[in-house]
Write a protein that holds these residues in place. Structure first.
Motif, PDB file in Angstrom:
ATOM      1  N   SER A  39       0.831  -1.207   0.000  1.00  0.00           N
ATOM      2  CA  SER A  39       0.000   0.000   0.000  1.00  0.00           C
ATOM      3  C   SER A  39       0.869   1.262   0.000  1.00  0.00           C
ATOM      4  CB  SER A  39      -0.957   0.005   1.186  1.00  0.00           C
ATOM      5  OG  SER A  39      -0.257  -0.105   2.406  1.00  0.00           O
ATOM      6  N   TRP A  40       2.027   1.210   0.658  1.00  0.00           N
ATOM      7  CA  TRP A  40       2.957   2.348   0.640  1.00  0.00           C
ATOM      8  C   TRP A  40       3.486   2.569  -0.781  1.00  0.00           C
ATOM      9  CZ3 TRP A  40       4.998   6.385   3.296  1.00  0.00           C
ATOM     10  CH2 TRP A  40       6.185   6.922   2.819  1.00  0.00           C
ATOM     11  N   ARG A  41       3.993   1.487  -1.386  1.00  0.00           N
ATOM     12  CA  ARG A  41       4.562   1.596  -2.736  1.00  0.00           C
ATOM     13  C   ARG A  41       3.516   2.081  -3.733  1.00  0.00           C
ATOM     14  NH1 ARG A  41       7.452  -2.963  -0.899  1.00  0.00           N
ATOM     15  NH2 ARG A  41       5.936  -4.395  -1.789  1.00  0.00           N
ATOM     16  N   ASP A  42       2.301   1.543  -3.642  1.00  0.00           N
ATOM     17  CA  ASP A  42       1.226   1.963  -4.552  1.00  0.00           C
ATOM     18  C   ASP A  42       0.886   3.435  -4.358  1.00  0.00           C
ATOM     19  OD1 ASP A  42       1.131  -0.635  -5.469  1.00  0.00           O
ATOM     20  OD2 ASP A  42      -0.661  -1.175  -4.299  1.00  0.00           O
ATOM     21  N   TRP A  43       0.829   3.860  -3.109  1.00  0.00           N
ATOM     22  CA  TRP A  43       0.493   5.264  -2.820  1.00  0.00           C
ATOM     23  C   TRP A  43       1.564   6.205  -3.365  1.00  0.00           C
ATOM     24  CZ3 TRP A  43       3.066   8.696   0.591  1.00  0.00           C
ATOM     25  CH2 TRP A  43       2.439   9.942   0.702  1.00  0.00           C
ATOM     26  N   VAL A  44       2.838   5.876  -3.136  1.00  0.00           N
ATOM     27  CA  VAL A  44       3.919   6.733  -3.618  1.00  0.00           C
ATOM     28  C   VAL A  44       3.914   6.793  -5.141  1.00  0.00           C
ATOM     29  CG1 VAL A  44       6.439   7.031  -3.723  1.00  0.00           C
ATOM     30  CG2 VAL A  44       5.358   6.439  -1.560  1.00  0.00           C
ATOM     31  N   LYS A  45       3.680   5.654  -5.807  1.00  0.00           N
ATOM     32  CA  LYS A  45       3.648   5.621  -7.276  1.00  0.00           C
ATOM     33  C   LYS A  45       2.553   6.512  -7.844  1.00  0.00           C
ATOM     34  CE  LYS A  45       5.413   0.951  -7.971  1.00  0.00           C
ATOM     35  NZ  LYS A  45       5.052  -0.422  -8.373  1.00  0.00           N
ATOM     36  N   GLN A  46       1.448   6.625  -7.124  1.00  0.00           N
ATOM     37  CA  GLN A  46       0.316   7.428  -7.609  1.00  0.00           C
ATOM     38  C   GLN A  46       0.498   8.919  -7.344  1.00  0.00           C
ATOM     39  OE1 GLN A  46      -3.126   5.811  -5.696  1.00  0.00           O
ATOM     40  NE2 GLN A  46      -3.000   3.858  -6.766  1.00  0.00           N
ATOM     41  N   GLY A  47       1.481   9.282  -6.555  1.00  0.00           N
ATOM     42  CA  GLY A  47       1.686  10.680  -6.194  1.00  0.00           C
ATOM     43  C   GLY A  47       2.270  11.503  -7.323  1.00  0.00           C
TER      44      GLY A  47
END
Length: 174
Positions: free
Chosen positions: A146-154
């Motif tokens: 969830s961290w990696r996905d969130w950062v990628k979407q930023g």
């Protein structure tokens, strides 16, 4: 003359001394042993004036203020300390300024990240100590999908600083 509100008054040694002497008279000189202020020249001058008027009352600089100045001197004298502090500040600000990151942190930690100001006692130490106490939790968070996905979407800045945060948390030197 004792002034109840000292805001807006120029903080000269004389003005501070008069203010404190008024307070001492209100309290009663026999009830005062010491005046503690920061160690700026105007406060030191006020302290000396109080010592002249009341021989049993002595002035001393605030120990906490003195220690804070010492920590500040350390941080500017030792390159590695300032570098570590700045890297820690990036981590702290990133989590505190991004609600999603802060929520992930709070879901994985029993501690809170502390928002410390440079003017607070030992802010360099307090920030570094808290990040050390939270290091395991921070490591857990940056390994979550969830961290990696969130950062990628930023946006671009979120991704760049997020990458620095991950590097810092994973760094053995830090």
């Amino acid at each position: 003359m004792y002034i109840e509100d000292f805001s807006g008054v120029e903080k000269t040694g004389v003005a501070i001394a008069n203010y404190l002497l008024g307070a001492i008279e209100t309290i009663g000189p026999s009830n005062v042993l010491q005046v503690v202020t920061d160690k700026a020249a105007n406060y030191k001058a006020a302290g000396k004036e109080i010592e002249k008027v009341h021989k049993h009352i002595f002035w001393s600089p605030c120990c906490v203020h003195t220690l804070n100045l010492l920590f500040k001197d350390f941080s500017t004298s030792f390159y590695w300390l300032m570098t570590t502090y700045k890297r820690g500040k990036v981590v702290e600000k990133y989590f505190l300024n991004h609600n999603h990151a802060l929520t992930m942190f709070r879901d994985n930690s029993t501690l809170e990240l502390l928002k410390v100001a440079k003017t607070r006692f030992a802010s360099y130490y307090v920030l570094s100590r808290r990040l050390m106490d939270c290091r395991k939790d921070l490591s857990t968070i940056i390994s979550l999908n969830s961290w990696r996905d969130w950062v990628k979407q930023g946006d671009g800045n979120t991704k760049i600083i997020g990458s620095k945060v991950v590097k810092t948390i994973r760094s053995e030197e830090f």
